[in-house]
Each structure stands twice: as structure tokens, then as C-alpha cells.
Design an enzyme around this catalytic site. Structure first.
Site, mmCIF file in Angstrom:
data_model
loop_
_atom_site.group_PDB
_atom_site.id
_atom_site.type_symbol
_atom_site.label_atom_id
_atom_site.label_comp_id
_atom_site.label_asym_id
_atom_site.label_seq_id
_atom_site.Cartn_x
_atom_site.Cartn_y
_atom_site.Cartn_z
ATOM 1 N N ASP A 64 0.823 -1.276 -0.053
ATOM 2 C CA ASP A 64 0.000 0.129 0.031
ATOM 3 C C ASP A 64 0.740 1.140 -0.015
ATOM 4 O O ASP A 64 0.837 1.969 1.109
ATOM 5 C CB ASP A 64 -1.029 -0.075 1.244
ATOM 6 C CG ASP A 64 -1.985 1.045 1.097
ATOM 7 O OD1 ASP A 64 -2.171 1.681 0.066
ATOM 8 O OD2 ASP A 64 -2.774 1.340 2.169
ATOM 9 N N LEU A 65 1.486 1.525 -1.026
ATOM 10 C CA LEU A 65 2.444 2.621 -1.244
ATOM 11 C C LEU A 65 1.743 3.969 -1.542
ATOM 12 O O LEU A 65 2.378 4.836 -1.354
ATOM 13 C CB LEU A 65 3.478 2.398 -2.176
ATOM 14 C CG LEU A 65 4.228 0.903 -2.393
ATOM 15 C CD1 LEU A 65 5.189 0.966 -3.535
ATOM 16 C CD2 LEU A 65 4.712 1.065 -0.833
ATOM 17 N N LYS A 66 0.613 4.065 -2.026
ATOM 18 C CA LYS A 66 -0.186 5.268 -2.298
ATOM 19 C C LYS A 66 0.887 6.282 -3.162
ATOM 20 O O LYS A 66 0.856 7.322 -2.860
ATOM 21 C CB LYS A 66 -0.572 6.004 -1.149
ATOM 22 C CG LYS A 66 -1.632 5.195 -0.267
ATOM 23 C CD LYS A 66 -1.940 6.044 0.882
ATOM 24 C CE LYS A 66 -2.920 5.160 1.652
ATOM 25 N NZ LYS A 66 -2.326 3.862 2.521
ATOM 26 N N LEU A 67 1.452 5.626 -4.156
ATOM 27 C CA LEU A 67 2.339 6.363 -5.166
ATOM 28 C C LEU A 67 1.794 7.596 -5.700
ATOM 29 O O LEU A 67 0.639 7.482 -6.193
ATOM 30 C CB LEU A 67 2.770 5.221 -6.072
ATOM 31 C CG LEU A 67 3.710 4.164 -5.605
ATOM 32 C CD1 LEU A 67 4.054 3.241 -6.656
ATOM 33 C CD2 LEU A 67 4.952 4.639 -4.998
#
Length: 238
Positions: A64-67
Site C-alpha cells: 500500500d504505497l499510495k504512489l
């Protein structure tokens, strides 16, 4: 739907600040848990080794990097996640089509890796959106960004449970809808999510996956809590 299918649809969020704390929960859950979320807190504190170990053990691992970066940087991060065995990576839909498309192209190098576009963070309200110049409700903004993500080739979206029904109607049966912000009656309090729901309600509304953290991982018997969730989902699907 088999028990294995259901267990993979419940993503256990390892929101811990040490690898030791996360590993202790993983050990207690054993074979019952098939899917895990590893987010910025654990990755920053402990690096990707634990996540890679989970992947090596056959678990589904949601990075869950929310890039939200320039396209080349997002693509490089997606490839790095893929090399560590990630099966899902999140990218901010607000970043726009070019960045989403770069993530999707990078993920194509890894057959099991899926890109999910974060629509509206579950802690946000309409007032928060207005504060940054978005004159829409959370539902309206989620729908707008979900369509953008689908056009960009994303495999699905991340959205609050309360948006799941509308997004399922909008996106159809093929897209993933990953819902953080699920809660359990009597579980540890979690004030981070403004739009929560019970796991069964989220799945009935159209969620393909539910993400659950403290309400499971901070309990005396997380394996029993997980078994209860899967049992509730099984009963609801019959």
C-alpha cells in the site's frame, strides 16, 4: 466460493513500526491468513524483507504505497514491489492518467501484480475535499477517479466501504474494489476512518477485498477474529 477464496479476500493490515511486532501477528495467524497489507509505516521502519518473506511463503501481499510521483519514479517503485513479490500496489488516482498508465505498464512485467488506484482516502470528508479545492462529495470524487483509473488500465480501485456499491455498478464485475476502513463491533477503536463499515456489509456492497488492521491485529486472539470474519462472509455468500 471456497474458504481459500474468502481468506484471500480479507487483507490483514500489518500497521506496525517494527518487523518483530508484525512477524508476531503473522506467526499467530499462521495458515489462516492468506493476504497481508504492508504499508508505509512498516516499509519505512523495517524495509521490504518481511513483505518479501510473506510472498515467498505464498501469501498475497498488498504494497500500500499510495504512489504519487513522476511517471518514471512510479514505474520504478512498482517494479521494485514486483521484484519483492507484491501482488497488489496502490497508486493515487489523483496523480492522473499518465502516472496510472506508467504503473500499469510496469506491473505488466509481473504476471500476478495488480495496480489499484486510490480514489478518496478513507479519513477524508467532503469538508476535507473542499479545503483542497475539490467541490464534490466523497462519492462523486470516488466515481470520477474510478472511471479515470479504469480508462488508464488499472485493475481496480481502493475506496471506502460506503462507496463500494456505487463503484461496483459503475465499474462492473471485473474490477477489484479494495476497501480499507472496515470495523468490527466491540473491537479496538479506530478514529482514522471517516466512512467505515462491517466486512460483510462491504462485500455485500460490492467489495472484492476488505482490509482490516487494529480491530484484528490488536486483539488477544487475532486468529479467532479472522476466523469469525471469514465465517461471517461465508454465511453471507450462501
Amino acid at each position: 466460493m471456497t474458504a481459500m477464496d474468502l481468506s484471500r479476500r480479507v487483507i490483514v493490515a500489518l500497521d506496525f513500526d517494527t518487523a518483530e511486532a508484525a512477524a508476531a501477528v503473522v506467526e499467530r495467524l499462521g495458515e489462516a491468513a492468506r493476504s497481508y497489507k504492508v504499508g508505509l509505516e512498516l516499509l519505512t521502519a523495517a524495509g521490504p524483507a518481511l513483505a518479501a518473506g510473506l510472498a515467498d511463503a505464498g501469501k498475497d501481499v498488498f504494497f500500500d504505497l499510495k504512489l504519487f510521483e513522476i511517471p518514471s519514479s512510479v514505474a520504478a517503485a512498482v517494479r521494485a514491489a514486483g521484484r519483492h513479490g507484491a501482488t497488489m500496489v496502490s497508486v493515487h488516482a489523483t496523480a492522473g492518467a499518465r502516472i496510472l498508465e506508467a504503473a500499469v505498464r510496469a506491473a505488466a512485467e509481473f504476471p500476478r501484480l495488480r495496480i489499484v488506484a486510490l480514489t478518496v482516502v478513507t479519513s477524508l470528508t467532503a469538508a476535507d475535499l473542499a479545503e483542497v479545492g475539490v467541490g464534490a462529495t466523497t462519492g462523486e470524487q470516488s466515481a470520477r477517479l474510478a472511471l479515470l483509473a479504469r480508462r488508464a488500465g488499472c485493475h481496480g480501485v481502493v475506496a471506502a466501504p460506503h462507496e463500494a456499491a456505487a463503484l461496483r455498478r459503475l465499474l462492473g464485475p471485473g474490477q477489484l474494489i479494495v476497501t480499507p476502513g472496515v470495523t468490527l463491533p466491540g473491537g479496538p477503536g479506530d478514529t482514522d476512518h471517516a466512512r467505515p463499515a462491517h466486512p460483510v456489509a462491504a462485500v455485500r456492497a460490492g467489495a472484492s477485498h476488505v482490509v482490516i488492521g487494529r480491530a484484528l491485529t490488536r486483539t488477544p486472539d487475532p486468529a479467532a477474529v479472522l476466523a469469525g470474519i471469514i465465517g461471517d462472509l461465508r454465511a453471507a455468500s450462501e
